[in-house]
Design a protein around this motif. Sequence first.
Motif, short mmCIF file in Angstrom:
data_model
loop_
_atom_site.label_atom_id
_atom_site.label_comp_id
_atom_site.label_asym_id
_atom_site.label_seq_id
_atom_site.Cartn_x
_atom_site.Cartn_y
_atom_site.Cartn_z
N THR A 122 87.81 56.12 9.64
CA THR A 122 88.81 55.51 10.53
C THR A 122 88.85 56.12 11.93
N LEU A 123 87.82 56.87 12.32
CA LEU A 123 87.85 57.46 13.66
C LEU A 123 88.16 56.40 14.72
N PRO A 124 88.94 56.79 15.74
CA PRO A 124 89.37 58.14 16.13
C PRO A 124 90.58 58.69 15.40
N ASP A 125 91.04 58.02 14.34
CA ASP A 125 92.13 58.52 13.50
C ASP A 125 91.55 59.60 12.59
N VAL A 126 91.68 60.87 12.99
CA VAL A 126 91.03 61.97 12.28
C VAL A 126 91.69 62.21 10.93
N VAL A 139 96.50 52.17 13.26
CA VAL A 139 96.06 53.16 12.28
C VAL A 139 96.24 52.69 10.84
N PRO A 140 97.43 52.21 10.43
CA PRO A 140 97.57 51.75 9.04
C PRO A 140 96.58 50.64 8.70
N GLU A 141 96.35 49.72 9.63
CA GLU A 141 95.40 48.63 9.40
C GLU A 141 94.00 49.20 9.17
N ALA A 142 93.60 50.13 10.00
CA ALA A 142 92.27 50.72 9.86
C ALA A 142 92.12 51.42 8.51
N ARG A 143 93.13 52.12 8.09
CA ARG A 143 93.06 52.84 6.81
C ARG A 143 92.96 51.86 5.64
N ARG A 144 93.71 50.76 5.70
CA ARG A 144 93.64 49.76 4.62
C ARG A 144 92.23 49.17 4.53
N TRP A 145 91.67 48.82 5.69
CA TRP A 145 90.36 48.18 5.67
C TRP A 145 89.25 49.14 5.27
N ALA A 146 89.34 50.39 5.70
CA ALA A 146 88.34 51.37 5.28
C ALA A 146 88.34 51.51 3.77
N ARG A 147 89.52 51.60 3.19
CA ARG A 147 89.62 51.73 1.72
C ARG A 147 89.05 50.50 1.01
N GLU A 148 89.40 49.30 1.51
CA GLU A 148 88.91 48.08 0.88
C GLU A 148 87.39 47.97 0.97
N ILE A 149 86.84 48.28 2.12
CA ILE A 149 85.38 48.16 2.30
C ILE A 149 84.66 49.19 1.43
N ASN A 150 85.17 50.39 1.36
CA ASN A 150 84.52 51.40 0.54
C ASN A 150 84.58 51.06 -0.94
N GLN A 151 85.69 50.52 -1.39
CA GLN A 151 85.78 50.10 -2.79
C GLN A 151 84.85 48.92 -3.06
N PHE A 152 84.74 48.01 -2.10
CA PHE A 152 83.82 46.88 -2.23
C PHE A 152 82.38 47.38 -2.40
N CYS A 153 81.98 48.32 -1.56
CA CYS A 153 80.61 48.85 -1.65
C CYS A 153 80.39 49.64 -2.93
N ALA A 154 81.40 50.40 -3.34
CA ALA A 154 81.26 51.19 -4.56
C ALA A 154 81.06 50.29 -5.78
N GLU A 155 81.71 49.14 -5.80
CA GLU A 155 81.54 48.21 -6.92
C GLU A 155 80.12 47.65 -6.96
N ILE A 156 79.54 47.39 -5.78
CA ILE A 156 78.15 46.92 -5.73
C ILE A 156 77.22 47.98 -6.29
N LEU A 177 78.66 49.77 6.86
CA LEU A 177 79.33 48.86 7.80
C LEU A 177 78.89 49.23 9.20
N THR A 178 78.65 48.24 10.01
CA THR A 178 78.23 48.52 11.38
C THR A 178 79.38 48.25 12.34
N ILE A 179 79.05 48.11 13.62
CA ILE A 179 80.10 47.85 14.60
C ILE A 179 80.78 46.52 14.29
N PRO A 180 82.05 46.41 14.61
CA PRO A 180 82.90 47.35 15.35
C PRO A 180 83.68 48.32 14.48
N GLY A 181 83.32 48.45 13.21
CA GLY A 181 84.09 49.32 12.33
C GLY A 181 85.43 48.70 11.97
N VAL A 182 86.44 49.56 11.78
CA VAL A 182 87.74 49.06 11.31
C VAL A 182 88.90 49.44 12.22
N TYR A 183 88.65 50.24 13.25
CA TYR A 183 89.77 50.70 14.08
C TYR A 183 89.90 49.85 15.33
#
Length: 323
Positions: free
Chosen positions: A100-104, A68-85, A58-64
Motif C-alpha cells: 500500500t505504499l506510500p502508506d507504510v 488509505v483504507p481503500e488501498a488496504r482493502r484492495w491490497a488484501r483482496e488482490i493478494n487473496q485472489f492471487c493466493a487462491e490461484i 499487479l502492475t501500475i497503478p497499484g492500489v493507492y
Amino acid sequence: MSRARRIDTHQHVVPPRYAAWLHEKGIRPGGVDLPSWSERSALKFMDGNDIQTGILSLTIPGVYFGDVPEARRWAREINQFCAEIVQRRPDRFGFFATLTLPDVDGALAEAEYALDVLHADGIVLLANNDGRYLGDPGFQPLLELLHQREATVFIHPGELPAPDVPGLPSFTADFLLDTTRTAISLILSGSMKRYPGIKFILAHAGGFVPYIAYRILLTMLNDKNKLQQAWTLIDQKHQVPKHLAVLKQFYYDIALSSTPAALPSLLEVADPDHITYGSDFPFAPAPAIGFLTKQYENYPLDPKLREAIDRGNAEALFPRLKG
C-alpha cells in the motif's frame, strides 16, 4: 527453443474486480487500455512459450489513490485472489504480494500477512509511490522488514512524477527512467548496503541502469575530492571499479529487453546468476513477446547461462520451484 521450462518473474495479473474498479475511475495505466486476463489465457500463453511457472504481480497503478483504507482493502483482496490461484496450481503460478505504499503502516501489515499467511513468493513495489522513490527515508521501516525476511522484491516502474509528454507513451521511455531513478535512489541512500537481505529484481533489464553504469559511478563519487576520485577510477587491470559492484547486487529480468541492442549492456553489468526470464504478459501482446523471445533465443549465449536465465537463477530465488 529453450527446453528449460522457464520461470517467468515478470508476468502480470489483472483481477476482474480490480479491472472494473480502474475502469470506474477512468484510469488507463501507462496510457493504454487494461488487457483482458484470465487464468486460462495465462496458461495458454505460458504453454506456447515454454513457461512452466509465472510469478504473478499487479502492475501500475497499484492500489493507492490517496485513500488509505481503500488501498488496504484492495491490497488484501488482490493478494487473496492471487493466493487462491497459486493454491490451485502451485506448479504453474507464484505471486508477488501487492502493498500500500506510500502508506507504510499498511504496507508493513500487508507484507507480514502476505508472507506469513498467504505464503507469497515475494513482494512487488512500484518504483515511485506518490512521487517518492524507494530510497526515501520514510520507507526504511518496510525495507528493514523485507531485509529481515530476506524477501525477493520485484520493482516495477510506474508513471513518472511529472507531466506526460503528448504523443510519447509512458512505456516507451518513462518506465525505464522510473526504474533507473529508484535503483539510483536505493544506492545513494545507502539502502543497498544497509539491507543486503533483500533480493531486488529490476524490471526490463534495469531500465537504463546497465547503459549508464559509469554515469552512476561518477554520481557515487561526486562527494569525494578529486584525488579520491582519481584513485578510485585508476584500475591497472582494466576491471570494473569496485564501486560498481553494487549493481551486481540487483537482479534483472529480461522482459521486453532480450534484444541484441540491450543484452550486451546487461551482460556487462549484471551478475550472471542475477538475470531472470520475464515476459510482461498480458500488457505486452503475445506476438510482441514471441518476437522478442525469438531475438533472445537467437542471441549467442553460453548454454549454461541461458539455462540459468530461463530457470536456474529463479529457482535460487524461489526454492519451492526446484525440480
